[in-house]
Scaffold this motif. Structure first.
Motif, PDB file in Angstrom:
ATOM      1  N   GLY A 171       0.862  -1.148   0.164  1.00  8.63           N
ATOM      2  CA  GLY A 171       0.101   0.095  -0.274  1.00  8.63           C
ATOM      3  C   GLY A 171       0.633   1.643   0.106  1.00  8.63           C
ATOM      4  N   PHE A 172       0.020   2.409   0.210  1.00  9.04           N
ATOM      5  CA  PHE A 172       1.064   3.637   0.431  1.00  9.04           C
ATOM      6  C   PHE A 172       2.077   4.140   1.320  1.00  9.04           C
ATOM      7  CE2 PHE A 172      -3.295   4.988  -1.755  1.00  9.04           C
ATOM      8  CZ  PHE A 172      -2.346   5.538  -3.846  1.00  9.04           C
ATOM      9  N   LEU A 173       2.983   4.674   1.529  1.00  3.45           N
ATOM     10  CA  LEU A 173       3.719   4.383   2.628  1.00  3.45           C
ATOM     11  C   LEU A 173       3.142   4.787   3.833  1.00  3.45           C
ATOM     12  CD1 LEU A 173       7.228   3.325   2.712  1.00  3.45           C
ATOM     13  CD2 LEU A 173       7.335   5.930   3.207  1.00  3.45           C
ATOM     14  N   CYS A 174       2.017   5.719   3.561  1.00  6.93           N
ATOM     15  CA  CYS A 174       1.594   6.166   4.858  1.00  6.93           C
ATOM     16  C   CYS A 174       0.502   5.256   5.174  1.00  6.93           C
ATOM     17  CB  CYS A 174       1.041   7.837   4.762  1.00  6.93           C
ATOM     18  SG  CYS A 174      -0.086   7.929   3.192  1.00  6.93           S
ATOM     19  N   GLU A 175      -0.123   4.642   4.696  1.00  6.59           N
ATOM     20  CA  GLU A 175      -0.870   3.222   5.031  1.00  6.59           C
ATOM     21  C   GLU A 175      -0.803   2.297   5.181  1.00  6.59           C
ATOM     22  OE1 GLU A 175      -4.299   0.783   1.494  1.00  6.59           O
ATOM     23  OE2 GLU A 175      -2.970   1.885   0.841  1.00  6.59           O
ATOM     24  N   ASP A 176       0.781   2.123   4.962  1.00  5.44           N
ATOM     25  CA  ASP A 176       1.111   0.726   6.065  1.00  5.44           C
ATOM     26  C   ASP A 176       1.861   0.862   6.808  1.00  5.44           C
ATOM     27  OD1 ASP A 176      -0.051  -0.684   3.677  1.00  5.44           O
ATOM     28  OD2 ASP A 176       2.016  -0.976   2.713  1.00  5.44           O
ATOM     29  N   TYR A 177       2.260   2.577   7.539  1.00  2.00           N
ATOM     30  CA  TYR A 177       3.482   2.527   8.150  1.00  2.00           C
ATOM     31  C   TYR A 177       2.990   3.464   9.064  1.00  2.00           C
ATOM     32  CZ  TYR A 177       5.353  -0.373   5.860  1.00  2.00           C
ATOM     33  OH  TYR A 177       6.420  -2.211   4.908  1.00  2.00           O
ATOM     34  N   ASP A 178       3.400   3.437  10.284  1.00  5.80           N
ATOM     35  CA  ASP A 178       3.431   5.085  10.994  1.00  5.80           C
ATOM     36  C   ASP A 178       3.930   6.016  10.989  1.00  5.80           C
ATOM     37  OD1 ASP A 178       1.447   4.060  12.726  1.00  5.80           O
ATOM     38  OD2 ASP A 178       2.749   3.793  13.800  1.00  5.80           O
ATOM     39  N   GLY A 202       2.223   9.619  14.887  1.00  4.39           N
ATOM     40  CA  GLY A 202       2.183   8.872  14.299  1.00  4.39           C
ATOM     41  C   GLY A 202       1.303   8.273  14.281  1.00  4.39           C
ATOM     42  N   ALA A 203       0.639   7.502  15.407  1.00  2.00           N
ATOM     43  CA  ALA A 203      -0.589   6.376  15.212  1.00  2.00           C
ATOM     44  C   ALA A 203      -1.573   7.267  15.441  1.00  2.00           C
ATOM     45  CB  ALA A 203       0.221   5.831  16.958  1.00  2.00           C
ATOM     46  N   ALA A 204      -1.807   8.259  15.630  1.00  2.00           N
ATOM     47  CA  ALA A 204      -2.913   9.528  16.182  1.00  2.00           C
ATOM     48  C   ALA A 204      -3.130   9.939  14.426  1.00  2.00           C
ATOM     49  CB  ALA A 204      -2.523  10.112  16.925  1.00  2.00           C
ATOM     50  N   THR A 205      -1.961   9.798  13.302  1.00  2.00           N
ATOM     51  CA  THR A 205      -2.885  10.302  12.069  1.00  2.00           C
ATOM     52  C   THR A 205      -2.649   9.174  11.344  1.00  2.00           C
ATOM     53  OG1 THR A 205      -0.089  11.626  12.592  1.00  2.00           O
ATOM     54  CG2 THR A 205      -1.432  11.335  10.040  1.00  2.00           C
TER      55      THR A 205
END
Length: 629
Positions: free
Chosen positions: A412-419, A597-600
């Motif tokens: 997936g997109f980087l911000c989709e798979d990771y914080d 990061g997790a909240a985002t």
């Protein structure tokens, strides 16, 4: 297994005042007190708030004596405990060091890890059990090297003020034992390593190696020497970036003038106090620095993994922009806008954006770096990008690689798979955040359908401990408010426009046709950073960086340079309703204890179900593990 990594390790032979100072300053939920007896390791778990009530702030007795550790039962560890597991939280020991605490099972008081198991990178693996050592009277180690020795250090860089064109001079970087007044009291430990990376600009270039490591020793001065070449007549600057454990802790700028014939032999010297973020290190960090070679912009990407077993510490890769990056990314974002405004379905829009992300991964990331990232794809959860370039939407990148059967597959997109979070190299992190005074700016004439609802939701955050103040959305009033520097959170809801000529000409639209630009965050307005505020500009195109007058600019860098601890804003045009939902979910998760990061990522997921690309639009600048204290 649930492991809480918000842990501070305290040695039992430390004086109470030293332990108290750390516990009071460094944000953590658990304290693990360590003692050694007969070669065995014993650990005792405490909630930090509770331990602070047990230790005298100015006490000189050892922690172990004050706490009567010899009369307490040591906590079980994953590697050694074989008895009843329902009495205490369990200390998780990974590769010889404390990695976290496995809290007691709810309602039972016991840990959530089986006996004889060890936690490594989130995976429970078998580990031969050993019986615990029985409690014995405290035996304090005195100077025998059993414990890490804490020391104060600062970094100094010096170089001649001038270099002849075509000549080189030496730039010396030293790790000094002398520190200036006001230096943080806890800096580093004997045996640790301070990493140094150089970045040259103007008419200068680094010849040979541009990085090195300084070993922290008990005495003396560690030193590195670099060669700086004068390439073009005029002013230049060398930025010395300082890293510890992969995290940026400060930078030093040394000015060097390139001249026909160097006449000034004096040296320019600058120092920086090392300020280590007392936070868990992100799983993977990307540092991207810029150099100009033969008119082309070359970037060095350095990868650092928190897990030492991976073997990545500022590991370098390079890529070069053959075309003008500004023209390319202006067209790139124009393509994204056309995708978003097209008559395509939401699913088609996501697929087209995915093609953009795959293209960036293949064209920007060197093949050897792509292979490294693909190999690590299932071993990481948090990614932190420190980028000198102001162009690339790293959150949009999609990893791809061989599936082991000869076919290429995508993630997936980087911000989709990771914080995923970002930062600007050289700026200090603000890791411990507060939200006690919120400035709320919502222009009444924005015309946004849900602006009022978002305003009411923000006002709903009001508590006896958190005050929300509505600020008139007028230029002079807003400038004066920012200049007061009394707010630790600033939230704007309204319209934004990317800068047409430079990123510092981007705008947030205020009432009555007035506006505010990044170039306005100077002078007394820069006092906004006194309380290291979290800044959330929920407006179109606000998060898009670019070049300013002389260096990368835009809203993110403007606020961070002024001292903001967090900046959040979208790259492109966003859906009004989904933007409000994103903000609500983000604040809710943050107030419930999540990291930034997790909240985002949770906020992205909350609006992803609508299959609208708004969830991909946000860029977040913060330490990935930063959270509210």
């Amino acid at each position: 297994m649930s492991v809480d990594t918000s842990v501070l390790l305290i040695e039992g032979d430390w004086p109470c005042e030293r332990a108290y100072r750390l516990l009071d300053r460094v944000r953590a939920r658990w304290a693990v007190v360590h003692r050694v007896y007969g070669g065995g390791e014993l650990y005792y778990t405490f909630k930090v708030d509770y331990l602070l009530t047990l230790l005298p702030a100015n006490g000189h007795d050892p922690v172990g004596v004050t706490l009567s550790l010899h009369e307490r039962d040591a906590a079980p560890t994953c590697a050694t405990y074989t008895g009843d597991q329902e009495r205490y939280p369990m200390v998780v020991v990974s590769r010889g060091r404390v990695a976290g605490v496995a809290p007691a099972l709810e309602g039972k008081g016991g840990p959530v890890v089986s006996a004889g198991e060890e936690w490594r990178s989130g995976v429970v693996v078998p580990h031969p059990p050993h019986p615990p050592h029985p409690p014995h009277p405290l035996e304090v180690a005195h100077g025998d090297g059993s414990f890490p020795q804490e020391v104060l250090r600062s970094v100094e860089a010096s170089a001649p003020r001038q270099v002849g064109v075509g000549k080189t001079v030496s730039l010396v970087v030293k790790l000094r034992t002398e520190v200036s007044a006001g230096t943080v009291t806890v800096i580093t430990t004997i045996g640790d390593v301070i990493d140094i990376v150089l970045q040259a600009s103007g008419g200068l270039a680094v010849e040979g190696c541009a990085d090195g490591a300084l070993k922290v020793t008990a005495g003396g001065t560690s030193m590195l020497m670099f060669k700086i070449a004068g390439k073009a007549i005029g002013p230049g600057e060398v930025t010395v970036l300082v890293f510890q454990r992969g995290q940026g802790v400060g930078s030093i700028s040394v000015a060097i003038q390139t001249v026909d014939h160097a006449a000034d032999a004096s040296s320019a010297t600058a120092t920086v106090d090392i300020d280590i973020p007392a936070m868990q290190q992100p799983d993977l960090q990307l540092l991207i620095l810029e150099t100009t070679t033969s008119g082309n912009m070359t970037y060095t990407m350095r990868l650092t993994a928190a897990d030492p077993a991976i073997g990545l510490n500022l590991y370098p890769f390079t890529f070069t922009f053959q075309a003008d990056p500004r023209a390319f990314f202006d067209a790139f974002y124009a393509d994204i806008e056309s995708i978003l405004t097209s008559g395509a379905t939401s699913q088609q829009k996501i697929r087209r954006l995915g093609a953009k992300g795959s293209y960036l991964f293949e064209k920007l990331v060197p093949s050897d770096a792509r292979a490294k990232l693909w190999a690590l794809r299932d071993r990481i959860h948090t990614i932190h990008v420190q980028s000198e370039e102001p162009w690339v939407p790293w959150e949009l990148i999609k990893l791809s690689g061989d599936d082991g059967k000869g076919s290429t597959v995508e993630r997936g997109f980087l911000c989709e798979d990771y914080d995923v979070t970002r930062w600007v190299p050289g700026l200090r992190y603000r890791c411990n955040l507060t939200i006690s005074e919120i400035a709320l700016v919502v222009p009444a004439d924005s015309g946004l359908a849900v602006a009022g609802a978002e305003r009411n939701a923000m006002l709903g955050l009001e508590t006896p401990q958190c005050h929300v103040t509505s600020i008139e959305a007028e230029e002079i009033t807003l400038r004066n408010t920012l200049a007061e520097g009394k707010f630790d959170a600033i939230h704007f809801t309204g319209h934004g426009v990317a800068g047409a000529t430079t990123a510092d000409r981007a705008e947030i639209r205020l009432e009555g046709g007035s506006r505010l630009r990044p170039e306005d965050l100077t002078g007394v307005v820069a006092n906004l950073g006194k309380k290291s505020p979290m800044v959330f500009l929920n407006a179109c195109e606000i998060g898009r960086p670019g070049m300013g007058l002389t260096q990368p600019g835009g809203w993110p860098r403007g606020f961070l340079a002024a001292g903001a601890g967090v900046f959040i804003g979208p790259y492109w045009k966003i859906n009004d309703g989904l933007a409000a939902q994103f903000a609500g979910t983000f604040y809710g998760a943050l107030l419930n204890g999540s990291t930034v990061g997790a909240a985002t990522r949770e906020a992205r997921k909350s609006i992803k179900v609508a299959s609208d690309p708004t969830w991909l639009a946000y860029s977040v600048y913060a330490h990935s593990e930063a959270r509210l204290t």
